[in-house]
Design a protein around this motif. Structure first.
Motif, PDB file in Angstrom:
ATOM      1  N   ALA A 287      33.460  45.927  29.385  1.00 16.17           N
ATOM      2  CA  ALA A 287      33.681  45.349  28.058  1.00 16.17           C
ATOM      3  C   ALA A 287      35.068  45.704  27.517  1.00 16.17           C
ATOM      4  O   ALA A 287      35.587  45.008  26.651  1.00 16.17           O
ATOM      5  N   ARG A 288      35.655  46.800  28.025  1.00 10.63           N
ATOM      6  CA  ARG A 288      36.972  47.151  27.493  1.00 10.63           C
ATOM      7  C   ARG A 288      38.107  46.843  28.468  1.00 10.63           C
ATOM      8  O   ARG A 288      39.269  47.110  28.176  1.00 10.63           O
ATOM      9  N   ALA A 289      37.773  46.244  29.615  1.00 13.15           N
ATOM     10  CA  ALA A 289      38.803  46.017  30.636  1.00 13.15           C
ATOM     11  C   ALA A 289      39.779  44.914  30.230  1.00 13.15           C
ATOM     12  O   ALA A 289      39.401  43.916  29.623  1.00 13.15           O
ATOM     13  N   ASP A 290      41.056  45.124  30.578  1.00 13.24           N
ATOM     14  CA  ASP A 290      42.046  44.047  30.462  1.00 13.24           C
ATOM     15  C   ASP A 290      42.073  43.247  31.749  1.00 13.24           C
ATOM     16  O   ASP A 290      42.378  42.069  31.752  1.00 13.24           O
ATOM     17  N   VAL A 291      41.804  43.935  32.852  1.00 15.93           N
ATOM     18  CA  VAL A 291      41.808  43.247  34.134  1.00 15.93           C
ATOM     19  C   VAL A 291      40.671  43.796  35.008  1.00 15.93           C
ATOM     20  O   VAL A 291      40.389  44.996  34.994  1.00 15.93           O
TER      21      VAL A 291
ATOM     22  N   ALA B 174      32.706  41.274  30.917  1.00 11.10           N
ATOM     23  CA  ALA B 174      34.119  41.448  30.571  1.00 11.10           C
ATOM     24  C   ALA B 174      34.464  40.472  29.459  1.00 11.10           C
ATOM     25  O   ALA B 174      33.807  39.440  29.295  1.00 11.10           O
ATOM     26  N   ARG B 175      35.499  40.809  28.679  1.00 13.70           N
ATOM     27  CA  ARG B 175      35.895  39.910  27.595  1.00 13.70           C
ATOM     28  C   ARG B 175      36.405  38.596  28.182  1.00 13.70           C
ATOM     29  O   ARG B 175      36.963  38.589  29.284  1.00 13.70           O
ATOM     30  N   PRO B 176      36.243  37.505  27.442  1.00 17.21           N
ATOM     31  CA  PRO B 176      36.686  36.214  27.992  1.00 17.21           C
ATOM     32  C   PRO B 176      38.156  36.245  28.399  1.00 17.21           C
ATOM     33  O   PRO B 176      38.553  35.619  29.376  1.00 17.21           O
ATOM     34  N   LYS B 177      38.970  36.994  27.657  1.00 15.66           N
ATOM     35  CA  LYS B 177      40.404  36.934  27.964  1.00 15.66           C
ATOM     36  C   LYS B 177      40.813  37.951  29.034  1.00 15.66           C
ATOM     37  O   LYS B 177      41.986  37.999  29.414  1.00 15.66           O
ATOM     38  N   ALA B 178      39.880  38.762  29.507  1.00 16.82           N
ATOM     39  CA  ALA B 178      40.234  39.708  30.576  1.00 16.82           C
ATOM     40  C   ALA B 178      40.582  38.930  31.844  1.00 16.82           C
ATOM     41  O   ALA B 178      39.968  37.918  32.156  1.00 16.82           O
ATOM     42  N   GLU B 179      41.583  39.447  32.558  1.00 18.66           N
ATOM     43  CA  GLU B 179      41.982  38.792  33.804  1.00 18.66           C
ATOM     44  C   GLU B 179      40.982  39.172  34.892  1.00 18.66           C
ATOM     45  O   GLU B 179      40.591  40.321  35.003  1.00 18.66           O
ATOM     46  N   ARG B 180      40.547  38.185  35.666  1.00 14.76           N
ATOM     47  CA  ARG B 180      39.561  38.446  36.718  1.00 14.76           C
ATOM     48  C   ARG B 180      40.181  38.096  38.061  1.00 14.76           C
ATOM     49  O   ARG B 180      40.599  36.962  38.265  1.00 14.76           O
ATOM     50  N   VAL B 181      40.233  39.075  38.952  1.00 13.77           N
ATOM     51  CA  VAL B 181      40.874  38.842  40.241  1.00 13.77           C
ATOM     52  C   VAL B 181      39.899  39.150  41.366  1.00 13.77           C
ATOM     53  O   VAL B 181      39.421  40.286  41.498  1.00 13.77           O
TER      54      VAL B 181
END
Ligand code: SAH
Length: 502
Positions: A30-34, A49-56
């Motif tokens: 929930a707090r991840a940026d990526v 994860a937040r909608p704006k978090a980058e997912r790789v």
């Protein structure tokens, strides 16, 4: 020292069932940026994860397109140095056969702080979800987690003699493609060829399969059934356990795929109920809910709420949108003595969430019934505010007007057809791999007809009410099950009932 402000969380995502993620893992997501994740991780977990978090996605094990370990390490360090909160999400546990040591070494060297959040490793999931006790009295006093696959190019480091003599259960990870090799070595080292074995594929997922055989038969079973990873092979007397084995695969909807088509943000409850019953539940929103094109009529009505005798809600969406807007400019006192009507339990529940009690909820959840219930309250001369969607039926307004009420309608949210179907869902439907499609409103019925056309006939349609069934009928589709209570629970019951008959 570099100026490090980010942090890396190595998080175990569990074996597959999204519910097996830990609370700590969810917090980190929930707090991840990526989020850098392995292919084994159930994508549903990424929803935390937040909608704006980058997912790789880091690619698939055993395939060429997997990202080399050094590159992964470099990514972790780079993101953290840029001050980001990084989640490195791995299938199962992050320490079990997961290259954690390489990653933590790189982080230590770069001076990047990290935390490790354990996950449920596949072997433990097999113990629970496939009902094979890994330890058992004297028969299995120890468990060994073994890899069936040495690193590419490196000679085997495994001592098969020691493994053959191991006084307990052997659980082989990554042993599908190499089964011929490791089973032969184990037998050659003295493990009896008729030792019970169990191959468990996609454990804790809606298509989990367990195959019981002997150690000697493992490779043939895998070849004959064309089994692909991920699977574990349990070797030892416990693999023959029969009692208590089937709780997961005997749930009423296990092996049944049910498509949920409600709008994003509203599909969860229905999807969760169905998957608790064992179903595989892809979600394809058929409609999209959004704010109205113009809030002004809503705002004007809110400013003079005192002039209405009733506010009538024809959906939970309407309640949420209208009250959300109301509480931006006024507070609960704005509602004063105005009475509240809800078309059904979902709208009533949404009101209750705002500490409001519906004065009227009809026994049957449709516009006609609501109009009738309101007429019994004496509609003549009363002023009704109807909170509605950008499209929908006019019945309620017409009947209340006919009964002598004065009716004003405001559009509190828009409902639009989804423009495109998810590729995987479309493919499953084309291939006849979807058993049921839930149709929970007429708007959804129409949108599904647009999205899938004839292919909608490849699945059985479960309708929430006679009104929705009639719409489906007009569109030329058969209804295979219809809810007798026009609620999500009623719909699930109808599917369960039809499955039992089948
Ligand atoms: N860190 C992971 C293991 C990664 S190695 C863990 O702790 O579980 C990948 C192997 O794990 C697969 O080849 C398979 O043997 C096993 N595995 C992972 N998920 C599985 C599942 N849902 N069902 C069966 N085996 C699984």
């Amino acid at each position: 020292m570099p100026d490090v402000t980010g942090k890396v969380y190595l998080v175990g995502g569990g074996p597959g069932d999204p519910g097996l993620l830990t609370v700590r893992g969810r917090e980190c997501l929930a707090r991840a940026d990526v989020v850098l994740y392995d292919y084994l991780v159930n994508p549903l977990i990424l929803a935390h994860a937040r909608p704006k978090a980058e997912r790789v996605c880091l690619g698939r094990h055993g395939r060429d397109r997997i990202m080399p370990q050094q590159e992964i390490n470099a990514h972790l360090v780079r993101h953290a140095r840029a001050g980001r909160t990084v989640v490195r999400l791995k299938g199962g546990d992050p320490i079990v056969f997961a290259h954690a040591a390489e990653e933590t070494a790189a982080l230590v060297e770069a001076g990047v702080p990290y935390e490790i959040v354990p996950g449920i490793t596949a072997a433990l999931a097999v113990g629970s979800y496939a009902g094979i006790p890994l330890t058992q009295g004297d028969a299995a006093s120890a468990v060994a987690l073994v890899t069936g696959q040495e690193r590419r190019g490196k000679p085997s480091e495994l001592n098969y003699k020691a493994l053959a003599a191991f006084p307990g259960t052997l659980v082989f990870y990554m042993g599908v493609t190499t089964a011929k090799d490791w089973t032969a070595k184990l037998i050659a080292a003295g493990k009896p060829a008729d030792t019970p074995a169990a191959i468990v594929r996609r454990c804790s997922l809606p298509d989990q399969v367990t195959i019981s055989c002997t150690l000697a038969r493992v490779a043939d079973e895998i070849a004959e059934r064309k089994l692909r990873p991920p699977a574990l092979v349990v070797v030892g007397s416990v693999a023959a356990t029969q009692v208590g084995r089937d709780w997961f695969t005997t749930r009423p909807l296990f092996g049944v795929r049910v498509l949920v088509t409600r709008a994003a943000g509203q599909a969860e409850t229905l999807a969760a109920t169905l998957s608790d019953l064992g179903a595989d539940v892809p979600v394809q929103p058929a409609i999209e809910i959004g704010p109205p094109d113009d809030w002004q009529p809503v705002d004007e009505a809110i400013a003079r709420l005192e002039q209405f005798d009733w506010i009538v809600f024809s959906s939970g969406n309407g309640v949420r949108a209208f009250l959300g807007r109301l509480f931006r400019s006024r507070d609960a006192r704005a509602l004063g003595a105005v009475k509240l009507a809800a078309i059904g339990p979902a709208s009533a529940e949404e009101l209750a969430r705002h500490h409001l009690q519906a004065d009227v909820v009809p026994d049957e959840y449709r516009a006609e019934a609501l109009a009738e219930a309101l007429q019994q309250e004496a509609a003549a001369g009363k002023r009704f505010l109807l909170v509605r969607a950008s499209r929908g039926r006019e019945v309620l307004a017409e009947e209340l007007t006919a009964a002598g009420g004065s009716v004003e309608q405001v559009v509190a949210y828009t409902s639009r057809d989804a423009q495109a179907a998810d590729e995987l869902v479309a493919e499953q439907l084309r291939a006849g791999e979807i058993d049921w499609i839930t149709v929970t409103s007429s708007a959804i019925a129409r949108s599904l007809a647009q999205l899938f056309g004839d292919e909608l006939r490849n699945a059985r349609l479960a309708s929430i009410s006679p009104v929705t069934s009639a719409t489906l009928g007009e569109l030329g589709y058969d209804v295979a099950a219809e809810a007798s209570a026009y609620t999500m629970e009623g719909l699930v019951d109808a599917i369960l009932h039809a499955q039992r008959e089948a």
